[in-house]
Design a protein around this motif. Structure first.
Motif, PDB file in Angstrom:
ATOM      1  N   GLY A  24     105.901 -30.064 -22.271  1.00 39.42           N
ATOM      2  CA  GLY A  24     106.012 -30.627 -23.495  1.00 39.42           C
ATOM      3  C   GLY A  24     105.201 -30.019 -24.471  1.00 39.42           C
ATOM      4  N   GLU A  63     108.818 -26.692 -27.332  1.00 39.57           N
ATOM      5  CA  GLU A  63     109.730 -27.434 -27.898  1.00 39.57           C
ATOM      6  C   GLU A  63     111.087 -26.713 -27.038  1.00 39.57           C
ATOM      7  OE1 GLU A  63     110.468 -28.020 -31.884  1.00 39.57           O
ATOM      8  OE2 GLU A  63     108.915 -29.286 -32.194  1.00 39.57           O
ATOM      9  N   HIS A  82     106.621 -36.844 -25.970  1.00 41.26           N
ATOM     10  CA  HIS A  82     105.241 -36.165 -25.996  1.00 41.26           C
ATOM     11  C   HIS A  82     104.486 -36.057 -24.750  1.00 41.26           C
ATOM     12  CE1 HIS A  82     100.669 -36.028 -26.870  1.00 41.26           C
ATOM     13  NE2 HIS A  82     101.166 -35.497 -28.031  1.00 41.26           N
ATOM     14  N   PRO A  83     103.896 -34.901 -24.504  1.00 46.13           N
ATOM     15  CA  PRO A  83     103.409 -34.558 -23.119  1.00 46.13           C
ATOM     16  C   PRO A  83     102.478 -35.626 -22.418  1.00 46.13           C
ATOM     17  CG  PRO A  83     102.834 -32.812 -24.697  1.00 46.13           C
ATOM     18  CD  PRO A  83     103.301 -33.824 -25.525  1.00 46.13           C
ATOM     19  N   SER A  84     101.770 -36.656 -23.097  1.00 42.47           N
ATOM     20  CA  SER A  84     100.981 -37.566 -22.569  1.00 42.47           C
ATOM     21  C   SER A  84     101.924 -38.729 -22.075  1.00 42.47           C
ATOM     22  CB  SER A  84     100.161 -38.227 -23.752  1.00 42.47           C
ATOM     23  OG  SER A  84     100.915 -38.920 -24.680  1.00 42.47           O
ATOM     24  N   LYS A  85     103.161 -38.848 -22.529  1.00 42.75           N
ATOM     25  CA  LYS A  85     103.945 -39.631 -22.013  1.00 42.75           C
ATOM     26  C   LYS A  85     105.059 -39.271 -20.987  1.00 42.75           C
ATOM     27  CE  LYS A  85     102.827 -42.308 -25.448  1.00 42.75           C
ATOM     28  NZ  LYS A  85     102.012 -43.645 -25.000  1.00 42.75           N
ATOM     29  N   ARG A  86     104.949 -38.040 -20.371  1.00 46.74           N
ATOM     30  CA  ARG A  86     105.783 -37.352 -19.443  1.00 46.74           C
ATOM     31  C   ARG A  86     105.163 -37.568 -17.618  1.00 46.74           C
ATOM     32  NH1 ARG A  86     108.625 -32.192 -21.722  1.00 46.74           N
ATOM     33  NH2 ARG A  86     108.994 -32.955 -23.743  1.00 46.74           N
TER      34      ARG A  86
END
Length: 370
Positions: free
Chosen positions: A51, A54, A71-75
């Protein structure tokens, strides 16, 4: 459908497309290595999974959830960087648990996770030290511990061993493989080192120019390269590739090669379908270990051909002796046992395992499919 799917994915910067319709499906527990030269797009692809970059078109899915725009933190991924990216003002223990603290994990749970990971990586004695007090290998273990403690869906490694010296790189490679075998985690690993790719992976994606040149197991990549780029990039020393002409004699195809003195030799193919290439130019690919002395030739092979040629250079390399000669105007390397009685300038009868020979189309550079 896999655990991690990269589906027809492209990446462009303005009008320049740097990744071209990448399609890779990764199963849970796989260790996929993205390998290729600098600028081939492997790190860009890894950053798209994370993430950090893009996606221009296509989809990336983790556990069937589309990650485009997430978002990277949600992956629920964890990334280990080449530079370690440790906080210099924090202890090792604080570095490992910082991400958990930011996600609101209770202190007792953080402490237990830290101790478990420290025990796994054998860094219990380092927990109170600062990164500046650690060696390169110790810092890499801490960076791995910070990733492991989060128990993510996918681990992403971006050339994690490239800053280490040769011996430590081999040691850490073994540790990463043992870690994968014990935890069964899903890993995507970027490297330009083809030895790392062959030894660590369950599958390899060989990349060049933004394209996946070949996707397969280490054995498939090594034994049946799809094109000359893969053939010469994977393996050390690289596959020998020399110009030859197909000659059909009595219905059996042979590779006619020019020797050092301008004379010609013929080596019988094991692939009868090459009769369709009679009289046509090819590029003949043979791995160094498939050219040796007759005493060391593969006893299981049904097609060991003799080739008399002059030795140009000998290179002792500990457990092996590498021998160079001229074939088709190209330098060719043979691999022999370390005590082989050979010397420069000697006329020698080589044993060539033609079961391992591969024919490439000189125009497309693709392996001739039979």
């Amino acid at each position: 459908m896999g655990f991690l799917d990269i589906d027809n994915t492209t990446k462009s910067y303005g009008s320049v497309e740097v990744l071209h319709k990448v399609d890779i499906s990764i199963e849970e527990g796989e260790f996929l290595v993205l390998v290729g030269p600098s600028g081939c797009g492997k790190s860009t692809l890894l950053n798209m999974i994370a993430g950090l970059e893009e996606i221009t078109s296509g989809e990336i899915r983790i556990k069937d959830n589309v990650m485009n725009g997430v978002h990277p933190s949600k992956r629920n991924i964890a990334m280990v960087f080449q530079s370690y990216a440790l906080y210099p003002n924090m202890t090792v223990g604080q570095n490992i648990t910082f991400g958990l603290e930011m996600h609101g994990v209770a202190k007792p749970e953080r402490e237990k996770a830290m101790q478990d990971v420290a025990r796994l990586l054998q860094i219990e004695q380092l927990l109170d030290r600062k990164p500046g007090q650690l060696s390169g290998g110790q810092r890499q273990r801490v960076a791995m511990g910070r990733a492991l403690v989060r128990n993510p869906d996918v681990f992403l490694f971006d050339e994690p061993l490239s800053n280490l010296d040769a011996k430590l790189r081999v040691d850490m490679r073994t540790e990463i493989k043992k870690l994968h075998q014990s935890l069964g985690t899903t890993i995507v690993y970027v490297t330009h080192d083809q030895i790392e790719a062959l030894t660590l992976s369950t599958r390899i994606a060989v990349m060049n120019g933004g394209y996946v040149q070949q996707l397969g197991t280490p054995q498939e990549i090594y034994d049946k390269p799809e094109n000359i780029f893969v053939a010469t990039f994977m393996g050390s020393p690289a596959m020998n590739v020399v110009p030859a002409v197909v000659r059909v004699d009595g219905g059996a195809p042979q590779a006619e090669i020019v020797l050092y003195d301008g004379s010609k030799a013929r080596l019988p193919f094991s692939q009868p379908n090459l009769t369709a290439w009679d009289g046509r130019d090819i590029l003949l690919g043979i791995r160094p270990e498939a050219i040796t002395d007759h005493d060391s030739a593969d006893r299981k092979s049904g097609n060991i051909a003799s080739l008399s040629n002059r030795i140009v250079v000998t290179e002792p390399a500990g457990s092996d002796m590498f021998v160079s000669m001229q074939l088709g105007g190209k330098d060719v390397i043979a691999r022999m046992r370390s005590d082989a009685d050979v010397r420069a300038g000697q006329d020698f009868e080589f044993a060539v395992n033609m079961e391992k020979a591969i024919a490439f189309d000189p125009e497309t550079e693709a392996r001739i499919q039979l």
